[in-house]
Scaffold this active site. Structure first.
Site, PDB file in Angstrom:
ATOM      1  N   CYS A 174       0.830  -1.217   0.000  1.00 56.42           N
ATOM      2  CA  CYS A 174       0.000   0.000   0.000  1.00 56.42           C
ATOM      3  C   CYS A 174       0.857   1.257   0.000  1.00 56.42           C
ATOM      4  O   CYS A 174       0.699   2.149  -0.836  1.00 56.42           O
ATOM      5  CB  CYS A 174      -0.919  -0.039   1.223  1.00 56.42           C
ATOM      6  SG  CYS A 174      -1.842   1.470   1.462  1.00 56.42           S
TER       7      CYS A 174
ATOM      8  N   CYS B 127      -1.687   1.741  -2.967  1.00 59.69           N
ATOM      9  CA  CYS B 127      -2.664   2.811  -2.728  1.00 59.69           C
ATOM     10  C   CYS B 127      -2.058   4.213  -2.732  1.00 59.69           C
ATOM     11  O   CYS B 127      -2.581   5.120  -3.376  1.00 59.69           O
ATOM     12  CB  CYS B 127      -3.348   2.639  -1.375  1.00 59.69           C
ATOM     13  SG  CYS B 127      -3.429   0.970  -0.741  1.00 59.69           S
TER      14      CYS B 127
ATOM     15  N   LYS C  33      -0.264   5.439  -6.022  1.00 59.65           N
ATOM     16  CA  LYS C  33      -1.351   5.481  -7.015  1.00 59.65           C
ATOM     17  C   LYS C  33      -2.225   6.707  -6.810  1.00 59.65           C
ATOM     18  O   LYS C  33      -2.530   7.447  -7.734  1.00 59.65           O
ATOM     19  CB  LYS C  33      -2.130   4.170  -6.902  1.00 59.65           C
ATOM     20  CG  LYS C  33      -3.387   4.007  -7.683  1.00 59.65           C
ATOM     21  CD  LYS C  33      -4.627   4.605  -7.123  1.00 59.65           C
ATOM     22  CE  LYS C  33      -5.150   4.046  -5.852  1.00 59.65           C
ATOM     23  NZ  LYS C  33      -5.671   2.703  -5.914  1.00 59.65           N
TER      24      LYS C  33
ATOM     25  N   TYR D 109      -8.878  -3.162 -11.583  1.00 53.10           N
ATOM     26  CA  TYR D 109      -8.822  -1.779 -11.097  1.00 53.10           C
ATOM     27  C   TYR D 109      -7.417  -1.203 -11.168  1.00 53.10           C
ATOM     28  O   TYR D 109      -7.248  -0.013 -11.469  1.00 53.10           O
ATOM     29  CB  TYR D 109      -9.443  -1.653  -9.699  1.00 53.10           C
ATOM     30  CG  TYR D 109      -8.539  -1.968  -8.522  1.00 53.10           C
ATOM     31  CD1 TYR D 109      -7.789  -0.961  -7.920  1.00 53.10           C
ATOM     32  CD2 TYR D 109      -8.431  -3.250  -8.001  1.00 53.10           C
ATOM     33  CE1 TYR D 109      -6.964  -1.230  -6.838  1.00 53.10           C
ATOM     34  CE2 TYR D 109      -7.618  -3.527  -6.926  1.00 53.10           C
ATOM     35  CZ  TYR D 109      -6.881  -2.518  -6.345  1.00 53.10           C
ATOM     36  OH  TYR D 109      -6.067  -2.794  -5.285  1.00 53.10           O
TER      37      TYR D 109
ATOM     38  N   GLU E 182      -6.681   2.180 -13.222  1.00 60.04           N
ATOM     39  CA  GLU E 182      -6.182   3.357 -12.491  1.00 60.04           C
ATOM     40  C   GLU E 182      -4.866   3.854 -13.094  1.00 60.04           C
ATOM     41  O   GLU E 182      -4.685   5.065 -13.285  1.00 60.04           O
ATOM     42  CB  GLU E 182      -5.978   2.996 -11.016  1.00 60.04           C
ATOM     43  CG  GLU E 182      -7.297   2.804 -10.281  1.00 60.04           C
ATOM     44  CD  GLU E 182      -7.141   2.423  -8.818  1.00 60.04           C
ATOM     45  OE1 GLU E 182      -8.080   2.623  -8.052  1.00 60.04           O
ATOM     46  OE2 GLU E 182      -6.063   1.918  -8.429  1.00 60.04           O
TER      47      GLU E 182
ATOM     48  N   HIS F  71     -26.381  20.573   0.338  1.00 57.81           N
ATOM     49  CA  HIS F  71     -26.465  21.161  -0.983  1.00 57.81           C
ATOM     50  C   HIS F  71     -25.458  22.287  -1.125  1.00 57.81           C
ATOM     51  O   HIS F  71     -25.255  23.038  -0.174  1.00 57.81           O
ATOM     52  CB  HIS F  71     -27.885  21.727  -1.178  1.00 57.81           C
ATOM     53  CG  HIS F  71     -28.156  22.150  -2.578  1.00 57.81           C
ATOM     54  ND1 HIS F  71     -28.190  21.267  -3.635  1.00 57.81           N
ATOM     55  CD2 HIS F  71     -28.411  23.382  -3.105  1.00 57.81           C
ATOM     56  CE1 HIS F  71     -28.472  21.942  -4.750  1.00 57.81           C
ATOM     57  NE2 HIS F  71     -28.597  23.210  -4.449  1.00 57.81           N
TER      58      HIS F  71
ATOM     59  N   GLU G 293     -25.332  14.261  -2.283  1.00 53.26           N
ATOM     60  CA  GLU G 293     -26.773  14.390  -2.027  1.00 53.26           C
ATOM     61  C   GLU G 293     -27.596  13.717  -3.129  1.00 53.26           C
ATOM     62  O   GLU G 293     -28.763  13.388  -2.923  1.00 53.26           O
ATOM     63  CB  GLU G 293     -27.190  15.860  -1.883  1.00 53.26           C
ATOM     64  CG  GLU G 293     -27.145  16.650  -3.187  1.00 53.26           C
ATOM     65  CD  GLU G 293     -27.719  18.064  -3.067  1.00 53.26           C
ATOM     66  OE1 GLU G 293     -28.686  18.259  -2.322  1.00 53.26           O
ATOM     67  OE2 GLU G 293     -27.184  18.968  -3.743  1.00 53.26           O
TER      68      GLU G 293
HETATM   69  P1  FAD Z   1       1.384  -6.282   1.824  1.00 53.51           P
HETATM   70  O1  FAD Z   1       1.042  -4.880   2.093  1.00 53.51           O
HETATM   71  O2  FAD Z   1       1.676  -6.662   0.420  1.00 53.51           O
HETATM   72  O3  FAD Z   1       2.644  -6.603   2.747  1.00 53.51           O
HETATM   73  C1  FAD Z   1       3.315  -7.821   2.705  1.00 53.51           C
HETATM   74  C2  FAD Z   1       4.784  -7.580   3.059  1.00 53.51           C
HETATM   75  O4  FAD Z   1       5.415  -8.828   3.320  1.00 53.51           O
HETATM   76  C3  FAD Z   1       5.558  -6.938   1.924  1.00 53.51           C
HETATM   77  O5  FAD Z   1       6.404  -5.922   2.422  1.00 53.51           O
HETATM   78  C4  FAD Z   1       6.402  -8.103   1.387  1.00 53.51           C
HETATM   79  O6  FAD Z   1       7.589  -7.682   0.763  1.00 53.51           O
HETATM   80  C5  FAD Z   1       6.667  -8.861   2.672  1.00 53.51           C
HETATM   81  N1  FAD Z   1       7.025 -10.275   2.495  1.00 53.51           N
HETATM   82  C6  FAD Z   1       6.579 -11.139   1.563  1.00 53.51           C
HETATM   83  N2  FAD Z   1       7.096 -12.370   1.786  1.00 53.51           N
HETATM   84  C7  FAD Z   1       7.869 -12.263   2.885  1.00 53.51           C
HETATM   85  C8  FAD Z   1       8.644 -13.186   3.631  1.00 53.51           C
HETATM   86  N3  FAD Z   1       8.722 -14.469   3.285  1.00 53.51           N
HETATM   87  N4  FAD Z   1       9.332 -12.716   4.719  1.00 53.51           N
HETATM   88  C9  FAD Z   1       9.279 -11.426   5.079  1.00 53.51           C
HETATM   89  N5  FAD Z   1       8.548 -10.515   4.411  1.00 53.51           N
HETATM   90  C10 FAD Z   1       7.841 -10.930   3.335  1.00 53.51           C
HETATM   91  N6  FAD Z   1      -5.966  -1.192  -1.421  1.00 53.51           N
HETATM   92  C11 FAD Z   1      -6.840  -0.256  -0.974  1.00 53.51           C
HETATM   93  O7  FAD Z   1      -7.486  -0.465   0.045  1.00 53.51           O
HETATM   94  N7  FAD Z   1      -7.027   0.917  -1.663  1.00 53.51           N
HETATM   95  C12 FAD Z   1      -6.341   1.205  -2.779  1.00 53.51           C
HETATM   96  O8  FAD Z   1      -6.530   2.271  -3.366  1.00 53.51           O
HETATM   97  C13 FAD Z   1      -5.406   0.266  -3.250  1.00 53.51           C
HETATM   98  N8  FAD Z   1      -4.676   0.526  -4.354  1.00 53.51           N
HETATM   99  C14 FAD Z   1      -3.736  -0.374  -4.765  1.00 53.51           C
HETATM  100  C15 FAD Z   1      -2.989  -0.069  -5.892  1.00 53.51           C
HETATM  101  C16 FAD Z   1      -2.051  -0.943  -6.348  1.00 53.51           C
HETATM  102  C17 FAD Z   1      -1.232  -0.588  -7.548  1.00 53.51           C
HETATM  103  C18 FAD Z   1      -1.838  -2.178  -5.661  1.00 53.51           C
HETATM  104  C19 FAD Z   1      -0.791  -3.146  -6.148  1.00 53.51           C
HETATM  105  C20 FAD Z   1      -2.567  -2.497  -4.543  1.00 53.51           C
HETATM  106  C21 FAD Z   1      -3.534  -1.592  -4.079  1.00 53.51           C
HETATM  107  N9  FAD Z   1      -4.324  -1.866  -2.967  1.00 53.51           N
HETATM  108  C22 FAD Z   1      -5.242  -0.947  -2.535  1.00 53.51           C
HETATM  109  C23 FAD Z   1      -4.222  -3.163  -2.263  1.00 53.51           C
HETATM  110  C24 FAD Z   1      -3.394  -3.059  -0.976  1.00 53.51           C
HETATM  111  O9  FAD Z   1      -2.129  -2.515  -1.263  1.00 53.51           O
HETATM  112  C25 FAD Z   1      -3.259  -4.439  -0.356  1.00 53.51           C
HETATM  113  O10 FAD Z   1      -4.543  -4.977  -0.165  1.00 53.51           O
HETATM  114  C26 FAD Z   1      -2.541  -4.406   0.983  1.00 53.51           C
HETATM  115  O11 FAD Z   1      -1.266  -3.833   0.875  1.00 53.51           O
HETATM  116  C27 FAD Z   1      -2.420  -5.840   1.535  1.00 53.51           C
HETATM  117  O12 FAD Z   1      -1.739  -5.824   2.740  1.00 53.51           O
HETATM  118  P2  FAD Z   1      -0.986  -7.130   3.254  1.00 53.51           P
HETATM  119  O13 FAD Z   1      -0.570  -6.814   4.654  1.00 53.51           O
HETATM  120  O14 FAD Z   1      -1.803  -8.327   3.011  1.00 53.51           O
HETATM  121  O15 FAD Z   1       0.286  -7.296   2.319  1.00 53.51           O
END
Ligand code: FAD
Length: 491
Positions: free
Chosen positions: A55, A60, A63, A198, A202, A464, A469
């Site tokens: 994110c 997010c 973006k 999406y 976007e 308004h 609204e």
């Molecule tokens: P992540 O945030 O992906 O975190 C996982 C972390 O674990 C990462 O840092 C990764 O590198 C690390 N990792 C992976 N494997 C290992 C390992 N074996 N050991 C240690 N670390 C590891 N959501 C919204 O709500 N609104 C939005 O507008 C939105 N826009 C988005 C736009 C884009 C381009 C993208 C790609 C996603 C967007 N999202 C949005 C989705 C949102 O980013 C994710 O839903 C959210 O980040 C998920 O969180 P998470 O904790 O599951 O994983």
């Protein structure tokens, strides 16, 4: 296995993104001993980033900042219509390098604040790629190749996902993904975006808004999983703004040539077409990062179809191992979902709470040039679940006040409210296309969670003049076949 009191931590979190950090901080605040492993494997283009997950770094936040940059470009032109004197308006253009540096500087500041926050909350941050050595032991490979081994009473998997590449020649060598676009050092130029979910839309929206020639290649449908009438309106609006769409097409080959990146694709008639682009961005979905975790060492089961984890109340098949966020099977992939589930889980683990995560009625917004916000069921889902005869669709086109003076086209400003037809007329879905759609829908999401009915919606007095609204002015049903085109402004 050591006795419980000898574990080094009460909770070890794999993944320092939205869900993992929220759970870790909440647990530490409740007195638990917590460590977070976070490690970013560079993208095939070599892009890497700091602590905070998708994110903050490649999702997010960047973006939304680029979307805002595109909206500001539009606003400069509108400002002239409102009387602002802008010398030489035709020469107004984006400086991509300046934008990209500004976005990256903001992200670095968030990475820093996140580290400080973890330190202050006494959460240990371990910059290492974690994996299971056994059900209570995590090994983490650090940058220097050394291994850091810890034991924990509870383990939370929150490793999220990364963009997929198609299995076609040249894709990995010559394409990029959302992991790379926000820190691209060169302007993207003429861009092909493969995928119309999406993220694809976007990226296409802000790149077109920033002035780059942008094409979206669609394999089947736009915005799968969203209300399809709304999705198609979004695509029409983008097309009107200059985004090209190639429908029912699949890329076949991506090749670097002297004048750019040559793309071959198969069109809907099975013919091979080609064009040359400066940038090819794949937005064809994301893969769950469970492969590196060696889940078999802990006995955690993954769903073979999508490599995700099916967890009831975030608990995997191994009782002390949990999962939150994008790694969960059939749950919305959204930051607030991961955060909320993570916090609730820690409260259940360390504060005797019994509150569980409710994954229904989660609001979301597509930050396309004209935004689309929604909560609850789409028209299609409502039809499937309740049957066409049992639901009512109220809908309206409307004219945002701020569109009048610059004479902006409002033909795609549209909304609909999905309700049941029984006595209560419970509202089961709300959909809004227009400016600030996320801001508009957020409050209505609370109303829907509080069992909003159509009569209550109609008895609400509006603010308004706003676009929000319009959601309470709506009165025309699709069933009536009355024209939903805009009413007068203040009647
Ligand atoms: P992540 O945030 O992906 O975190 C996982 C972390 O674990 C990462 O840092 C990764 O590198 C690390 N990792 C992976 N494997 C290992 C390992 N074996 N050991 C240690 N670390 C590891 N959501 C919204 O709500 N609104 C939005 O507008 C939105 N826009 C988005 C736009 C884009 C381009 C993208 C790609 C996603 C967007 N999202 C949005 C989705 C949102 O980013 C994710 O839903 C959210 O980040 C998920 O969180 P998470 O904790 O599951 O994983």
């Amino acid at each position: 296995m050591p006795p419980i009191e000898q574990y080094m931590y009460d909770l070890v979190v794999l993944g320092g993104g939205s869900g993992g950090l929220a759970a870790a901080k909440q647990a530490a605040e409740l007195g638990a001993r917590v460590a977070v492993f976070d490690y970013v494997t560079p993208s095939p283009k070599g892009t890497k980033w700091g602590l905070g997950g998708t994110c903050v770094n490649v999702g997010c936040i960047p973006k939304k900042l680029m979307h805002q940059a595109a909206l500001l470009g539009e606003a400069v032109h509108e400002a002239a219509a409102f009387g602002w004197v802008i010398p030489d308006i035709k020469s107004v253009q984006i400086n991509w390098e300046a934008l990209s540096v500004a976005v990256q500087n903001h992200i670095k500041s968030v990475n820093w604040v996140t580290r400080v926050d973890l330190k202050n909350k006494k959460v240990e941050y371990i910059n290492a790629l974690g994996y299971f050595k056994d059900p209570h032991t995590i090994g983490g490979i650090m940058k220097n190749g050394e291994e850091n081994v810890v034991t924990a009473k509870n383990i939370l998997i929150a490793v999220g996902g990364r963009p997929k590449y198609p299995d076609i020649p040249g894709a990995i060598e010559n394409g990029i993904t959302s992991d790379d676009i926000f820190s691209l050092s060169q302007p993207p130029g003429k861009t092909l975006i493969v995928g119309a979910g999406y993220i694809g839309l976007e990226c296409a929206g802000f790149l077109n808004g920033l002035g780059y020639n942008t094409t979206v290649m669609v394999r089947s449908i736009i915005l799968r999983g969203f209300d399809q009438q709304m999705a198609n309106i979004i695509a029409e609006e983008m097309e009107q703004r200059g985004v090209h769409f190639i429908y029912q097409a699949k890329p076949k080959l991506i090749k670097k040539e002297a004048d750019g990146i040559l793309v071959h694709w198969v069109d809907k008639l099975g013919q091979v077409q080609k064009d040359v682009y400066d940038t090819v961005l794949f937005a064809i979905g994301r893969r769950a990062l469970t492969k590196d975790l060696k889940l078999e060492n802990a006995g955690v089961i993954c769903i073979p179809d999508d490599d995700k984890i099916d967890a009831v109340d975030e608990q995997t098949n191994v009782p002390h191992i949990y999962a939150v966020g994008d790694i969960l099977h059939k749950k919305p992939e959204l930051t607030p979902v991961a955060i909320h589930a993570g916090k609730l889980l820690s409260k259940r683990l360390f504060a005797n709470s019994s509150e569980t995560m409710d994954y229904t009625n989660i609001a979301t917004t597509v930050f396309s040039p004209l935004e689309y916000g929604c909560v609850g069921l789409s028209e299609e889902q409502a039809n499937i679940i309740y049957g066409e005869d049992n639901i009512e669709i109220y809908h309206a086109y409307y004219k945002p006040t701020e569109f009048f003076i610059p004479q902006k086209d409002n033909s795609h400003c549209y909304l609909k409210v999905v309700t049941l037809r029984n006595n209560d007329q419970k509202v089961i879905g709300m959909h809004f296309i227009g400016p600030n759609a996320g801001e508009v829908i957020q409050g209505f999401a609370t109303a829907i969670k509080s069992n909003l009915t159509f009569p209550i919606l109609k008895s609400t007095v509006g603010i308004h003049p706003t676009s929000a609204e319009e959601l309470i002015r709506v009165f025309i049903t699709k069933r009536s076949k009355m024209d939903p085109k805009p009413q007068s402004c203040c009647s």
